[in-house]
Design a protein around this motif. Structure first.
Motif, short mmCIF file in Angstrom:
data_model
loop_
_atom_site.label_atom_id
_atom_site.label_comp_id
_atom_site.label_asym_id
_atom_site.label_seq_id
_atom_site.Cartn_x
_atom_site.Cartn_y
_atom_site.Cartn_z
N THR A 42 0.86 -1.19 0.00
CA THR A 42 0.00 0.00 0.00
C THR A 42 0.89 1.24 0.00
OG1 THR A 42 -1.78 -1.08 1.24
CG2 THR A 42 -1.76 1.32 1.24
N LEU A 43 0.69 2.10 -0.98
CA LEU A 43 1.41 3.38 -1.02
C LEU A 43 0.56 4.41 -0.29
CD1 LEU A 43 2.35 3.50 -4.82
CD2 LEU A 43 3.81 2.76 -2.93
N VAL A 44 1.14 5.07 0.68
CA VAL A 44 0.41 6.13 1.39
C VAL A 44 1.13 7.44 1.09
CG1 VAL A 44 -0.23 7.09 3.64
CG2 VAL A 44 -0.39 4.63 3.25
N VAL A 101 3.46 -1.15 4.01
CA VAL A 101 3.16 0.25 3.69
C VAL A 101 4.43 0.98 3.28
CG1 VAL A 101 2.35 2.44 4.66
CG2 VAL A 101 1.17 0.31 5.24
N LEU A 102 4.31 1.73 2.18
CA LEU A 102 5.39 2.61 1.76
C LEU A 102 4.86 4.04 1.79
CD1 LEU A 102 8.29 2.91 0.69
CD2 LEU A 102 7.38 2.63 -1.63
N LEU A 103 5.43 4.83 2.68
CA LEU A 103 4.99 6.22 2.85
C LEU A 103 5.74 7.08 1.84
CD1 LEU A 103 3.36 8.14 4.64
CD2 LEU A 103 5.11 7.92 6.39
N ILE A 118 5.21 8.56 11.12
CA ILE A 118 5.72 7.19 11.31
C ILE A 118 5.14 6.60 12.59
CG2 ILE A 118 7.81 5.88 11.87
CD1 ILE A 118 9.30 7.76 9.90
N ARG A 119 5.15 7.38 13.67
CA ARG A 119 4.58 6.89 14.93
C ARG A 119 3.09 6.60 14.77
NH1 ARG A 119 7.53 9.18 19.70
NH2 ARG A 119 9.51 9.84 18.84
N PRO A 126 0.87 -2.02 10.62
CA PRO A 126 1.20 -2.53 9.29
C PRO A 126 2.20 -3.67 9.41
CG PRO A 126 2.44 -0.52 9.72
CD PRO A 126 1.49 -0.71 10.90
N ALA A 127 2.27 -4.54 8.39
CA ALA A 127 3.26 -5.62 8.40
C ALA A 127 4.66 -5.02 8.33
CB ALA A 127 3.01 -6.55 7.21
N SER A 128 4.81 -3.95 7.55
CA SER A 128 6.08 -3.24 7.47
C SER A 128 5.80 -1.79 7.10
CB SER A 128 7.00 -3.89 6.43
OG SER A 128 6.45 -3.72 5.13
N LEU A 129 6.75 -0.93 7.39
CA LEU A 129 6.59 0.49 7.05
C LEU A 129 7.94 1.01 6.57
CD1 LEU A 129 4.92 3.14 7.04
CD2 LEU A 129 5.63 3.48 9.42
N ARG A 130 7.96 1.47 5.32
CA ARG A 130 9.18 2.06 4.76
C ARG A 130 8.87 3.47 4.26
NH1 ARG A 130 12.15 -2.60 1.16
NH2 ARG A 130 12.86 -3.89 2.90
#
Ligand code: PRP
Ligand code: 7HP
Length: 188
Positions: A42-44, A101-103, A118-119, A126-130
């Motif tokens: 998911t792109l945020v 998730v990719l911010l 990020i917090r 999310p499973a991951s956050l980059r």
């Protein structure tokens, strides 16, 4: 007395050309596609500045993606300085629990906006956050931000274009440029 804004004439120097942006976005899209193949990406994106970058980047990615949009405003700062006090104007429209998730940001300056986001997003499990940013201005960093994908690292200069604004204008320029000092001082 101030006249009409001449977008291009107000730019003193082109820092990143349209061609350089497009080439880099293609490279980032390829790397992201390779890294996320077989995952639930998911792109945020964070409005409004990252709108053009998000639109180009998502089309440079060839694996399935969902997209979501947030809008935040920092308050208590000035037109060129963010304060670190972040208010959410538009929240996610779907759950990101167990998603990769990719911010997507246009610029990381002090890092205060992303530090907050990020917090906030980590709290949604999310499973991951980059983090992916078009521009990084490390000289101004006040908090450490783990950046995973960077378009361009730039010097400490206030830039506009390709989504970035001064006083809400200049976002529609196709390149990233440095404003003439007269624009800041109101001399036209
Ligand atoms: C800009 C930019 C980042 C933030 C970076 O957003 O899009 O979100 O500032 O600055 P920081 O690292 O010092 O926090 P802005 O608040 O200007 O909103 P916009 O995207 O609507 O232009
Ligand atoms: C925010 C921002 N917006 C436009 N241009 C810059 O250089 C910026 N830094 N932080």
């Amino acid at each position: 007395m101030s006249g009409p804004v001449d977008l291009k004439a107000d730019v003193a120097e082109i820092l990143v050309s349209e061609e350089a942006i497009q080439e880099r976005v293609r490279e980032l899209g390829q790397r992201i596609s390779d890294d996320y193949r077989g995952r639930n990406l998911t792109l945020v994106s964070v409005l409004k500045g990252s709108l053009p970058f998000m639109a180009d980047l998502m089309r440079a990615i060839d694996v399935p993606v969902r997209i979501d949009l947030m809008e935040v405003s920092s308050y208590g700062g000035t037109a060129t300085e963010s304060s670190g006090l972040v208010r959410i104007l538009k929240d996610l429209s779907a759950s990101i629990a167990d998603e990769d998730v990719l911010l997507v940001e246009d610029i990381i300056d002090t890092g205060l906006t992303l530090n907050y986001l990020i917090r906030y997003l980590r709290g949604k499990n999310p499973a991951s956050l980059r983090i992916c940013t078009l521009l990084d201005k490390p000289a101004r960093r006040l908090v450490d931000i783990p950046v995973d994908y960077t378009g361009f690292t730039i010097e400490d200069r206030f830039v506009v274009g390709y989504g970035l604004d001064y006083g809400e204008l200049y976002r529609n320029l196709r390149f990233v440029g440095v404003l003439r000092p007269e624009v800041y001082s109101g001399g036209g």
